[in-house]
Scaffold this motif. Structure first.
Motif, PDB file in Angstrom:
ATOM      1  N   LYS A 150       0.791  -1.493   0.117  1.00  0.00           N
ATOM      2  CA  LYS A 150      -0.012  -0.009   0.099  1.00  0.00           C
ATOM      3  C   LYS A 150       0.796   1.255  -0.005  1.00  0.00           C
ATOM      4  O   LYS A 150       0.498   2.306  -0.447  1.00  0.00           O
ATOM      5  N   ASN A 151       2.056   1.229   0.607  1.00  0.00           N
ATOM      6  CA  ASN A 151       2.892   2.542   0.897  1.00  0.00           C
ATOM      7  C   ASN A 151       3.646   2.850  -0.444  1.00  0.00           C
ATOM      8  O   ASN A 151       4.337   3.603  -0.355  1.00  0.00           O
ATOM      9  N   VAL A 152       3.565   1.931  -1.392  1.00  0.00           N
ATOM     10  CA  VAL A 152       4.488   2.232  -2.623  1.00  0.00           C
ATOM     11  C   VAL A 152       4.083   3.136  -3.432  1.00  0.00           C
ATOM     12  O   VAL A 152       2.905   3.108  -3.824  1.00  0.00           O
ATOM     13  N   LEU A 153       5.152   4.080  -3.796  1.00  0.00           N
ATOM     14  CA  LEU A 153       4.562   5.318  -4.700  1.00  0.00           C
ATOM     15  C   LEU A 153       4.830   4.755  -6.063  1.00  0.00           C
ATOM     16  O   LEU A 153       6.254   4.412  -6.418  1.00  0.00           O
ATOM     17  N   VAL A 154       3.965   4.720  -7.062  1.00  0.00           N
ATOM     18  CA  VAL A 154       4.132   4.070  -8.281  1.00  0.00           C
ATOM     19  C   VAL A 154       5.087   4.751  -8.896  1.00  0.00           C
ATOM     20  O   VAL A 154       6.233   4.126  -9.738  1.00  0.00           O
ATOM     21  N   ASP A 155       5.184   6.239  -9.063  1.00  0.00           N
ATOM     22  CA  ASP A 155       6.181   6.862  -9.776  1.00  0.00           C
ATOM     23  C   ASP A 155       7.623   6.917  -9.232  1.00  0.00           C
ATOM     24  O   ASP A 155       8.516   6.837 -10.152  1.00  0.00           O
ATOM     25  N   GLU A 156       7.630   6.459  -7.983  1.00  0.00           N
ATOM     26  CA  GLU A 156       9.127   6.227  -7.544  1.00  0.00           C
ATOM     27  C   GLU A 156       9.417   4.931  -7.761  1.00  0.00           C
ATOM     28  O   GLU A 156      10.681   4.746  -8.361  1.00  0.00           O
ATOM     29  N   LEU A 157       8.570   3.790  -7.887  1.00  0.00           N
ATOM     30  CA  LEU A 157       8.724   2.652  -8.481  1.00  0.00           C
ATOM     31  C   LEU A 157       9.360   2.706  -9.736  1.00  0.00           C
ATOM     32  O   LEU A 157      10.611   1.999 -10.161  1.00  0.00           O
ATOM     33  N   ARG A 158       8.743   3.239 -10.665  1.00  0.00           N
ATOM     34  CA  ARG A 158       9.047   3.517 -12.041  1.00  0.00           C
ATOM     35  C   ARG A 158      10.530   3.888 -12.326  1.00  0.00           C
ATOM     36  O   ARG A 158      10.948   3.761 -13.290  1.00  0.00           O
ATOM     37  N   LYS A 159      10.856   4.651 -11.408  1.00  0.00           N
ATOM     38  CA  LYS A 159      12.318   5.257 -11.438  1.00  0.00           C
ATOM     39  C   LYS A 159      13.349   4.223 -11.338  1.00  0.00           C
ATOM     40  O   LYS A 159      14.429   4.209 -11.551  1.00  0.00           O
ATOM     41  N   ARG A 160      12.807   3.069 -10.508  1.00  0.00           N
ATOM     42  CA  ARG A 160      13.900   2.247 -10.329  1.00  0.00           C
ATOM     43  C   ARG A 160      13.599   1.076 -11.254  1.00  0.00           C
ATOM     44  O   ARG A 160      14.576   0.224 -11.824  1.00  0.00           O
ATOM     45  N   VAL A 161      12.483   0.688 -11.962  1.00  0.00           N
ATOM     46  CA  VAL A 161      12.241  -0.173 -13.064  1.00  0.00           C
ATOM     47  C   VAL A 161      11.849   0.614 -14.285  1.00  0.00           C
ATOM     48  O   VAL A 161      10.776   0.947 -14.500  1.00  0.00           O
ATOM     49  N   GLY A 162      12.910   0.648 -15.260  1.00  0.00           N
ATOM     50  CA  GLY A 162      12.507   1.515 -16.602  1.00  0.00           C
ATOM     51  C   GLY A 162      12.035   0.404 -17.413  1.00  0.00           C
ATOM     52  O   GLY A 162      11.978  -0.778 -17.310  1.00  0.00           O
ATOM     53  N   MET A 163      11.327   1.120 -18.424  1.00  0.00           N
ATOM     54  CA  MET A 163      10.710   0.295 -19.684  1.00  0.00           C
ATOM     55  C   MET A 163      10.762   0.884 -20.852  1.00  0.00           C
ATOM     56  O   MET A 163      10.984   2.040 -21.154  1.00  0.00           O
ATOM     57  N   VAL A 164      11.075  -0.051 -21.969  1.00  0.00           N
ATOM     58  CA  VAL A 164      11.342   0.112 -23.488  1.00  0.00           C
ATOM     59  C   VAL A 164      10.002  -0.344 -23.988  1.00  0.00           C
ATOM     60  O   VAL A 164       9.790  -1.701 -23.766  1.00  0.00           O
TER      61      VAL A 164
END
Lengths: 291, 254
Positions: free
Chosen positions: B79-93
């Motif tokens: 619940k406490n995970v910020l999605v935009d912070e997560l996506r800075k650690r997991v990049g996508m192409v």
């Protein structure tokens, strides 16, 4: 079979041609009415004069007061409609759940269907008294409340066209923005709005064009006193209002006073024509090409 | 391989599009600094599964995920995970190159700028580094202010990789990154993946089995929303355990 198709084709051609002919006719009427006017009044005096008193004993034919009035109400309207319209467009696109979006959009478009005379009375009888509560020296007729209400009136134009422009940005760009860790706000302002900017600018230009040509609202709420001023608190007169005033008044046909409305109409036409062409040009030139 | 840490782990992942059960009880673990390929026929759920790792499915109406995804041991669906912070650690192409309609430079520094970095020199340095990593620097160094949309498809895709790398993620998700590209551009991307795995944990979805064979260390075969088999790539291609995997890689269906 062959004959009926020919008839249909002919009717379609006729419909298209009539539209073009009517447009040419309007331009011709404007020009033929203004040419005799400009034989009496120099163009220089017309476009640089700061007094507009064709209906008084001492006649002055400077269009600038009317242009200033039109500019003032339009500027106030855009100052209201652009931030609100764009905010609504972004909200609908990035935040609103699908069901809310499908409710809000038609409701907003109802704003566009309200007759402008109703807006005029709303400005005169509701907004002006309300504003006078804060601004005691606000005149009964003024550019401020007319401009604000006109802004409300053109919100749907900006919100709807901008929303379309933002929706037309490929979904892949939104995904790219999210994938980089953008918040919704960053996605909206750093990616979607810039990518849709040509469409948004076009929506604003069309809204300006609409505001410049708006007649009834300003005729009712902004007054009929041509004044070369940018003070929004006093009565002014727009180009459109002047044309109404003369058309409905007892100015004899064919007189110089009467011909002023053709000259004023020509100015109005040049403005809106230029704005529409500008929007067309921007659309063509700056539209991002996505495959 | 066993000395490496587990970077990403899926535990009992079930996912639904409305009533459609798209992913069925998937468990898989991926070690850091390896390349894992997801293969399988169209509609098998491999792309959906990939997008679970950076929560890209969150915005799809009616999409629901159950289970846990552990990134460095922490559940990204907590619940406490910020999605935009997560996506800075997991990049996508993505499958189709999707550069922003901005200049090449602005594309690469986008992620840093939204994080608030404004130092021009630092941004320029980061941009150069990312473009080097994506093997694009030599082609664009004189045209950094040119529109990204003017690049070729292969260059655009490498730009998107550079854009993702610029914010230093630790995981890179690639959704069929070469499927829209010509063979030469594809070869460049594959070569790039080889180099990138020294620093990043890479998960790649591909339709192209030769590609999976060339670039990946382990391969996971998906079929009808299930993870059929996950093993070393060599094993999957030479000695699959499951009949369905064998049928697929030998081209009997798919």
């Amino acid at each position: 079979m062959k004959l009926s198709e020919k008839i249909i084709e002919g009717l379609l051609w006729l419909a298209a041609t009539i539209t073009i002919l009517v447009t040419i006719g309007i331009i011709w009427v404007l020009l033929s009415g203004s040419i005799p006017f400009f034989q009496k009044v120099s163009i220089i005096e017309f476009i640089t004069g700061t007094e507009w008193t064709p209906l008084f004993a001492k006649k002055e034919f400077g269009i600038l007061p009317l242009v200033a009035g039109t500019f003032l109400t339009t500027a106030i309207a855009i100052a209201v409609a652009l931030p609100l319209g764009l905010t609504i467009a972004i909200y609908l696109n990035e935040y609103a759940p699908a069901r809310l979006k499908s409710t809000i959009k038609p409701v907003l478009e109802v704003l566009a269907t309200i007759p402008t005379v109703v807006y005029g009375f709303f400005a005169l009888t509701v907004v002006t008294p309300f504003l006078q509560g804060f601004i005691p020296n606000l005149a009964g007729f003024n550019a401020l409340s007319a401009g604000i209400v006109m802004g409300i009136m053109i919100i749907p134009m900006i919100s709807s066209l901008s929303e379309d422009a933002i929706s037309a940005v490929p979904k892949s760009l939104r995904e790219a923005a999210y994938g980089m860790g953008s918040t919704r706000l960053q996605t909206a302002f750093k990616v979607m709005v810039p990518a849709a900017s040509s469409g948004i600018i076009v929506s604003v230009i069309l809204a300006i064009s609409r505001a410049v040509g708006e007649t009834m609202l300003v005729a009712i709420a902004a007054g009929q006193q041509p004044r070369f001023t940018l003070n929004p608190l006093v009565p002014i007169e727009t180009i459109t209002t002047y044309i109404v005033q003369v058309s409905l008044g007892d100015v004899p046909h064919g007189s110089l006073e009467y011909r002023t409305i053709f000259a004023a109409g020509l100015v109005l036409f040049v403005f809106t024509f230029a704005l529409n062409n500008l929007s067309f040009w921007i659309k063509k030139k700056y539209q991002e090409k996505y495959d | 391989m066993s000395k490496k840490q587990i970077k990403l782990e899926a535990r009992d992942i079930n996912a639904y599009y409305g009533d459609f059960h798209a992913l069925k009880g998937i468990n898989v673990a991926m070690e850091e600094k390896t390349v894992t390929a997801f293969i399988g026929p169209s509609g098998c759920g491999k792309s959906t599964f990939l997008r679970i790792f950076n929560r890209m499915n969150d915005y799809i109406d009616g999409f629901k995920t159950e289970g846990e995804i552990l990134l460095d041991g922490e559940n990204i669906y907590a619940k406490n995970v910020l999605v935009d912070e997560l996506r800075k650690r997991v990049g996508m192409v993505f499958q189709k190159p999707n550069p922003f309609p901005k200049s090449i430079y602005e594309n690469v520094v986008y992620g840093l700028k939204i994080q608030g970095m404004s130092n021009k020199a630092a941004l320029a340095e980061a941009a150069e580094k990312a473009l080097h990593q994506a093997a694009l620097w030599n082609e664009v160094k004189d045209n950094l202010n040119k529109s990204a949309l003017a690049l070729s498809g292969g260059q655009q895709q490498r730009l998107c990789i550079a854009r993702a790398l610029a914010i230093s993620p630790s995981v890179l998700l690639m959704d069929e990154p070469a499927s829209a590209l010509d063979p030469i551009s594809t070869a460049k991307i594959e070569e790039l993946i080889h180099q990138l795995k020294e620093q990043y944990t890479i998960v790649i979805v591909t339709h192209n089995m030769q590609q999976a064979g060339r670039v990946s260390d382990t391969t996971a075969f998906f079929y009808m929303g299930e993870l059929v088999e996950h093993a070393k790539t060599k094993t999957i291609f030479t000695n699959p355990k499951d009949k369905r995997t064998e049928d697929y890689i030998t081209g009997r269906f798919g």
